[in-house]
Scaffold this motif. Structure first.
Motif, PDB file in Angstrom:
ATOM      1  N   ASP A 136       6.163  -8.177  -8.241  1.00 14.91           N
ATOM      2  CA  ASP A 136       7.599  -8.061  -8.448  1.00 14.91           C
ATOM      3  C   ASP A 136       8.214  -6.935  -7.628  1.00 14.91           C
ATOM      4  O   ASP A 136       9.434  -6.864  -7.482  1.00 14.91           O
ATOM      5  N   LEU A 137       7.364  -6.049  -7.089  1.00 14.78           N
ATOM      6  CA  LEU A 137       7.831  -4.930  -6.274  1.00 14.78           C
ATOM      7  C   LEU A 137       7.213  -5.028  -4.885  1.00 14.78           C
ATOM      8  O   LEU A 137       6.049  -5.379  -4.744  1.00 14.78           O
ATOM      9  N   ASP A 138       8.004  -4.697  -3.867  1.00 14.58           N
ATOM     10  CA  ASP A 138       7.443  -4.709  -2.517  1.00 14.58           C
ATOM     11  C   ASP A 138       6.452  -3.558  -2.385  1.00 14.58           C
ATOM     12  O   ASP A 138       6.697  -2.448  -2.870  1.00 14.58           O
ATOM     13  N   PHE A 139       5.349  -3.799  -1.722  1.00 14.04           N
ATOM     14  CA  PHE A 139       4.256  -2.832  -1.650  1.00 14.04           C
ATOM     15  C   PHE A 139       4.705  -1.515  -1.022  1.00 14.04           C
ATOM     16  O   PHE A 139       4.317  -0.438  -1.466  1.00 14.04           O
ATOM     17  N   TRP A 140       5.537  -1.572   0.010  1.00 20.19           N
ATOM     18  CA  TRP A 140       5.900  -0.349   0.739  1.00 20.19           C
ATOM     19  C   TRP A 140       6.798   0.563  -0.093  1.00 20.19           C
ATOM     20  O   TRP A 140       6.933   1.743   0.222  1.00 20.19           O
ATOM     21  N   TRP A 141       7.401   0.044  -1.179  1.00 22.10           N
ATOM     22  CA  TRP A 141       8.163   0.908  -2.077  1.00 22.10           C
ATOM     23  C   TRP A 141       7.261   1.907  -2.799  1.00 22.10           C
ATOM     24  O   TRP A 141       7.697   2.989  -3.187  1.00 22.10           O
ATOM     25  N   LEU A 142       5.992   1.517  -2.989  1.00 19.53           N
ATOM     26  CA  LEU A 142       5.063   2.289  -3.813  1.00 19.53           C
ATOM     27  C   LEU A 142       3.989   2.998  -2.999  1.00 19.53           C
ATOM     28  O   LEU A 142       3.102   3.630  -3.571  1.00 19.53           O
ATOM     29  N   ASN A 143       4.061   2.904  -1.673  1.00 16.43           N
ATOM     30  CA  ASN A 143       2.988   3.414  -0.832  1.00 16.43           C
ATOM     31  C   ASN A 143       3.560   4.236   0.310  1.00 16.43           C
ATOM     32  O   ASN A 143       4.616   3.903   0.863  1.00 16.43           O
ATOM     33  N   ASN A 144       2.860   5.313   0.688  1.00 16.05           N
ATOM     34  CA  ASN A 144       3.345   6.199   1.759  1.00 16.05           C
ATOM     35  C   ASN A 144       3.225   5.584   3.142  1.00 16.05           C
ATOM     36  O   ASN A 144       3.825   6.080   4.096  1.00 16.05           O
ATOM     37  N   GLY A 145       2.418   4.525   3.281  1.00 16.36           N
ATOM     38  CA  GLY A 145       2.340   3.831   4.556  1.00 16.36           C
ATOM     39  C   GLY A 145       1.207   4.282   5.453  1.00 16.36           C
ATOM     40  O   GLY A 145       0.333   5.052   5.071  1.00 16.36           O
ATOM     41  N   ILE A 146       1.250   3.806   6.693  1.00  9.36           N
ATOM     42  CA  ILE A 146       0.186   3.979   7.684  1.00  9.36           C
ATOM     43  C   ILE A 146       0.752   4.710   8.895  1.00  9.36           C
ATOM     44  O   ILE A 146       1.902   4.495   9.276  1.00  9.36           O
ATOM     45  N   THR A 147      -0.061   5.577   9.504  1.00 10.49           N
ATOM     46  CA  THR A 147       0.326   6.222  10.763  1.00 10.49           C
ATOM     47  C   THR A 147      -0.652   5.821  11.856  1.00 10.49           C
ATOM     48  O   THR A 147      -1.868   5.979  11.695  1.00 10.49           O
ATOM     49  N   ILE A 148      -0.117   5.291  12.949  1.00  8.93           N
ATOM     50  CA  ILE A 148      -0.926   4.838  14.080  1.00  8.93           C
ATOM     51  C   ILE A 148      -0.590   5.681  15.310  1.00  8.93           C
ATOM     52  O   ILE A 148       0.583   5.871  15.639  1.00  8.93           O
ATOM     53  N   LEU A 149      -1.617   6.195  15.966  1.00  6.28           N
ATOM     54  CA  LEU A 149      -1.457   6.802  17.289  1.00  6.28           C
ATOM     55  C   LEU A 149      -1.891   5.787  18.337  1.00  6.28           C
ATOM     56  O   LEU A 149      -2.876   5.071  18.142  1.00  6.28           O
ATOM     57  N   ALA A 150      -1.154   5.737  19.452  1.00  5.32           N
ATOM     58  CA  ALA A 150      -1.465   4.752  20.482  1.00  5.32           C
ATOM     59  C   ALA A 150      -1.219   5.338  21.864  1.00  5.32           C
ATOM     60  O   ALA A 150      -0.504   6.326  22.022  1.00  5.32           O
ATOM     61  N   ARG A 151      -1.847   4.731  22.862  1.00  5.11           N
ATOM     62  CA  ARG A 151      -1.605   5.121  24.255  1.00  5.11           C
ATOM     63  C   ARG A 151      -0.283   4.549  24.754  1.00  5.11           C
ATOM     64  O   ARG A 151       0.397   5.147  25.578  1.00  5.11           O
ATOM     65  N   SER A 152       0.065   3.363  24.271  1.00  3.14           N
ATOM     66  CA  SER A 152       1.363   2.775  24.590  1.00  3.14           C
ATOM     67  C   SER A 152       1.716   1.774  23.503  1.00  3.14           C
ATOM     68  O   SER A 152       0.837   1.257  22.809  1.00  3.14           O
ATOM     69  N   ALA A 153       3.019   1.534  23.327  1.00  5.83           N
ATOM     70  CA  ALA A 153       3.498   0.563  22.334  1.00  5.83           C
ATOM     71  C   ALA A 153       4.767  -0.075  22.891  1.00  5.83           C
ATOM     72  O   ALA A 153       5.707   0.624  23.276  1.00  5.83           O
ATOM     73  N   ILE A 154       4.779  -1.398  22.936  1.00  7.53           N
ATOM     74  CA  ILE A 154       5.905  -2.125  23.527  1.00  7.53           C
ATOM     75  C   ILE A 154       6.402  -3.172  22.541  1.00  7.53           C
ATOM     76  O   ILE A 154       5.622  -3.975  22.020  1.00  7.53           O
ATOM     77  N   ASN A 155       7.706  -3.166  22.278  1.00  4.57           N
ATOM     78  CA  ASN A 155       8.329  -4.160  21.414  1.00  4.57           C
ATOM     79  C   ASN A 155       8.514  -5.451  22.203  1.00  4.57           C
ATOM     80  O   ASN A 155       9.256  -5.495  23.186  1.00  4.57           O
ATOM     81  N   VAL A 156       7.821  -6.512  21.753  1.00  3.41           N
ATOM     82  CA  VAL A 156       7.879  -7.788  22.464  1.00  3.41           C
ATOM     83  C   VAL A 156       8.781  -8.786  21.734  1.00  3.41           C
ATOM     84  O   VAL A 156       8.801  -9.954  22.063  1.00  3.41           O
ATOM     85  N   GLY A 157       9.491  -8.332  20.729  1.00  6.35           N
ATOM     86  CA  GLY A 157      10.422  -9.202  20.025  1.00  6.35           C
ATOM     87  C   GLY A 157      10.060  -9.400  18.571  1.00  6.35           C
ATOM     88  O   GLY A 157      10.771  -8.962  17.668  1.00  6.35           O
ATOM     89  N   THR A 158       8.922 -10.059  18.327  1.00  2.00           N
ATOM     90  CA  THR A 158       8.475 -10.284  16.952  1.00  2.00           C
ATOM     91  C   THR A 158       7.217  -9.487  16.633  1.00  2.00           C
ATOM     92  O   THR A 158       6.733  -9.538  15.498  1.00  2.00           O
TER      93      THR A 158
END
Length: 240
Positions: A94-116
């Protein structure tokens, strides 16, 4: 006859060890439902749990353990926090998971938004290992489950090793919270606080809430003190 150019290098223990520890380069696609960006290659996204599960799993549904090489801790098993995460996954649809969780942190060499989806190179999950592995265990046990809930993920592109180390330290250096503090906002705790205040006593349901006030310490009682009194006087179990 054609001439060939040949070169060679001497490899000792140090060079072999460097080759062994060299991390392979790879790209992974992280689908998302919502995304905000503070720069060209830094994102905060909401990703469906089922898509994140696929992101951290290989073709055989095994965990991609190399994604967690830079994490400061390994999986802690079924401790209190991980059991709570699993209970949320199993029971709180009944509750979205991210409301109750601090989330994830990712480090990357590069990150590109491809749309979806975000195309991420050389992923290292530096915070959220406990959440990630609990999600992985949950979906492995619930084969084929349909789940529309999301997890929040920060994607930070950074190639400076000093800055990367700083991010890893900071995201894993949070103040520990004692179990008793998690009950501080329960209605019963507020009721006790009000009744005691009427009688000139102070209930410290939140740690150190009276520390900087001119109040006699003999009039201050915390959650654990009240719990001990309840066990001893009401339940007649002082040994507990």
């Amino acid at each position: 006859m054609p001439s060939n150019s040949v070169s060679y290098s001497f490899f000792g223990a140090t060079e072999l060890l460097e080759c062994f520890r060299q991390k392979k380069q790879f790209d992974l696609d992280l689908p998302f439902t919502q995304s905000i960006s503070t720069s060209d290659q830094t994102f905060i996204v909401l990703t469906m749990l089922k898509d994140y599960y696929k992101f951290i799993s290989d073709d055989k549904r095994s965990l991609r353990r190399y994604l967690f090489d830079s994490n400061v801790r390994s999986y802690m098993g079924y401790n209190r926090v991980n059991v709570d995460i699993l209970n949320t996954l199993e029971n709180r649809h009944d509750l979205d998971f991210w409301w109750l969780n601090n989330g994830i942190t990712i480090l990357a060499r590069s990150a590109i938004n491809v749309g979806t989806f975000i195309k991420v190179q050389d992923v290292q999950i530096v915070n959220g290992l406990q959440t990630s592995q609990t999600i992985h265990k949950f979906f492995n046990q619930k084969n084929g489950i349909t789940d529309e809930r999301c997890v929040m993920i920060k994607i930070i592109t950074q190639n400076n090793s000093e800055v990367r180390d700083c991010i890893i330290r900071s995201t894993n250096n949070q103040t520990a919270i004692m179990t008793k503090s998690l009950f501080a906002t329960d209605k019963i705790q507020r009721d006790i606080e009000d009744v005691m205040h009427i009688n000139g006593l102070y209930y410290e349901r939140r740690t150190n809430c009276f520390a900087n006030k001119d109040i006699d310490n003999n009039l201050v009682f915390d959650i654990m003190y009240m719990a001990a009194e309840y066990l001893a006087i009401i339940l007649k179990a002082p040994e507990t």
